[in-house]
Scaffold this motif. Sequence first.
Motif, mmCIF file in Angstrom:
data_model
loop_
_atom_site.group_PDB
_atom_site.id
_atom_site.type_symbol
_atom_site.label_atom_id
_atom_site.label_comp_id
_atom_site.label_asym_id
_atom_site.label_seq_id
_atom_site.Cartn_x
_atom_site.Cartn_y
_atom_site.Cartn_z
ATOM 1 N N GLY A 1 0.787 -1.228 0.000
ATOM 2 C CA GLY A 1 0.000 0.000 0.000
ATOM 3 C C GLY A 1 0.817 1.275 0.000
ATOM 4 O O GLY A 1 0.261 2.373 0.052
ATOM 5 N N GLN B 1 0.154 3.447 -3.156
ATOM 6 C CA GLN B 1 -1.134 4.135 -3.057
ATOM 7 C C GLN B 1 -1.044 5.300 -2.077
ATOM 8 O O GLN B 1 -1.600 6.372 -2.328
ATOM 9 C CB GLN B 1 -2.234 3.168 -2.625
ATOM 10 N N SER B 2 -0.320 5.120 -0.981
ATOM 11 C CA SER B 2 -0.141 6.222 -0.021
ATOM 12 C C SER B 2 0.587 7.396 -0.668
ATOM 13 O O SER B 2 0.238 8.557 -0.427
ATOM 14 C CB SER B 2 0.638 5.746 1.202
ATOM 15 N N VAL C 1 0.620 8.103 -3.927
ATOM 16 C CA VAL C 1 -0.327 8.711 -4.877
ATOM 17 C C VAL C 1 -1.329 9.572 -4.118
ATOM 18 O O VAL C 1 -1.642 10.692 -4.535
ATOM 19 C CB VAL C 1 -1.034 7.631 -5.720
ATOM 20 N N ASP C 2 -1.830 9.081 -3.003
ATOM 21 C CA ASP C 2 -2.774 9.863 -2.196
ATOM 22 C C ASP C 2 -2.137 11.176 -1.741
ATOM 23 O O ASP C 2 -2.791 12.230 -1.728
ATOM 24 C CB ASP C 2 -3.245 9.068 -0.986
ATOM 25 N N ALA C 3 -0.852 11.133 -1.379
ATOM 26 C CA ALA C 3 -0.145 12.354 -0.983
ATOM 27 C C ALA C 3 -0.063 13.333 -2.154
ATOM 28 O O ALA C 3 -0.186 14.551 -1.967
ATOM 29 C CB ALA C 3 1.247 12.017 -0.455
ATOM 30 N N LEU D 1 -2.248 13.555 -4.618
ATOM 31 C CA LEU D 1 -3.596 14.103 -4.791
ATOM 32 C C LEU D 1 -3.890 15.146 -3.714
ATOM 33 O O LEU D 1 -4.487 16.195 -3.997
ATOM 34 C CB LEU D 1 -4.624 12.976 -4.744
ATOM 35 N N ASP D 2 -3.472 14.865 -2.488
ATOM 36 C CA ASP D 2 -3.662 15.824 -1.394
ATOM 37 C C ASP D 2 -2.946 17.133 -1.683
ATOM 38 O O ASP D 2 -3.487 18.225 -1.461
ATOM 39 C CB ASP D 2 -3.164 15.248 -0.064
ATOM 40 N N TRP D 3 -1.700 17.040 -2.180
ATOM 41 C CA TRP D 3 -0.940 18.251 -2.477
ATOM 42 C C TRP D 3 -1.625 19.051 -3.580
ATOM 43 O O TRP D 3 -1.727 20.277 -3.488
ATOM 44 C CB TRP D 3 0.500 17.914 -2.859
ATOM 45 N N ARG E 1 -4.792 19.168 -4.247
ATOM 46 C CA ARG E 1 -5.941 19.845 -3.632
ATOM 47 C C ARG E 1 -5.492 21.043 -2.800
ATOM 48 O O ARG E 1 -6.111 22.113 -2.854
ATOM 49 C CB ARG E 1 -6.723 18.866 -2.762
ATOM 50 N N TYR F 1 -2.174 2.254 -11.655
ATOM 51 C CA TYR F 1 -2.716 3.600 -11.843
ATOM 52 C C TYR F 1 -4.214 3.559 -12.135
ATOM 53 O O TYR F 1 -4.974 4.386 -11.629
ATOM 54 C CB TYR F 1 -1.964 4.352 -12.941
ATOM 55 N N ALA G 1 -6.036 3.103 -9.058
ATOM 56 C CA ALA G 1 -5.999 4.307 -8.232
ATOM 57 C C ALA G 1 -6.923 5.391 -8.786
ATOM 58 O O ALA G 1 -6.946 6.506 -8.265
ATOM 59 C CB ALA G 1 -4.566 4.825 -8.123
#
Length: 150
Positions: free
Chosen positions: A94, A97-98, A100-102, A104-106, A108, A130, A133
Amino acid sequence: MADTATTLRRARIGDAAELARLSAQLGYPQAADAFERRLRRLLISADHPVIVAVGDDDAHLLGFVALERRLMLEAGDRVEIVALVVDEAARRRGIGQSLVDAALDWAREIGIGEVIVRSNVARELSHPFYEGAGFQRLKSQHVYRKRVGE
């Protein structure tokens, strides 16, 4: 590698050798000093964050994602994932994915509504990752290079 807690943090200059080690796993071997020179430039840029994943040993990187805020004349502002690698010994936990999530967070956080990533057709395992995700394949393309000044 035993399961350990994973923490994400911004890269530091002392991570250069580990970033070089991981990049070599992706097929881009470079000397650690070259990574250090580049990382010094990226660390002062608000538009080029590098986020690393670490386990219990903060000095050993489990992976990293390098991001770039890009202003494209034809498409406007985007965030691009320009590098993503998870240590071969830490995959399927994971961490990717973590990271990639970071990313996406950046995106935003800075008010950008689109994140893109390019994945070489030879990286067959990355494509389902991808897509899983939530990324949609837009196109395939060729990349050309011409060296100048040689």
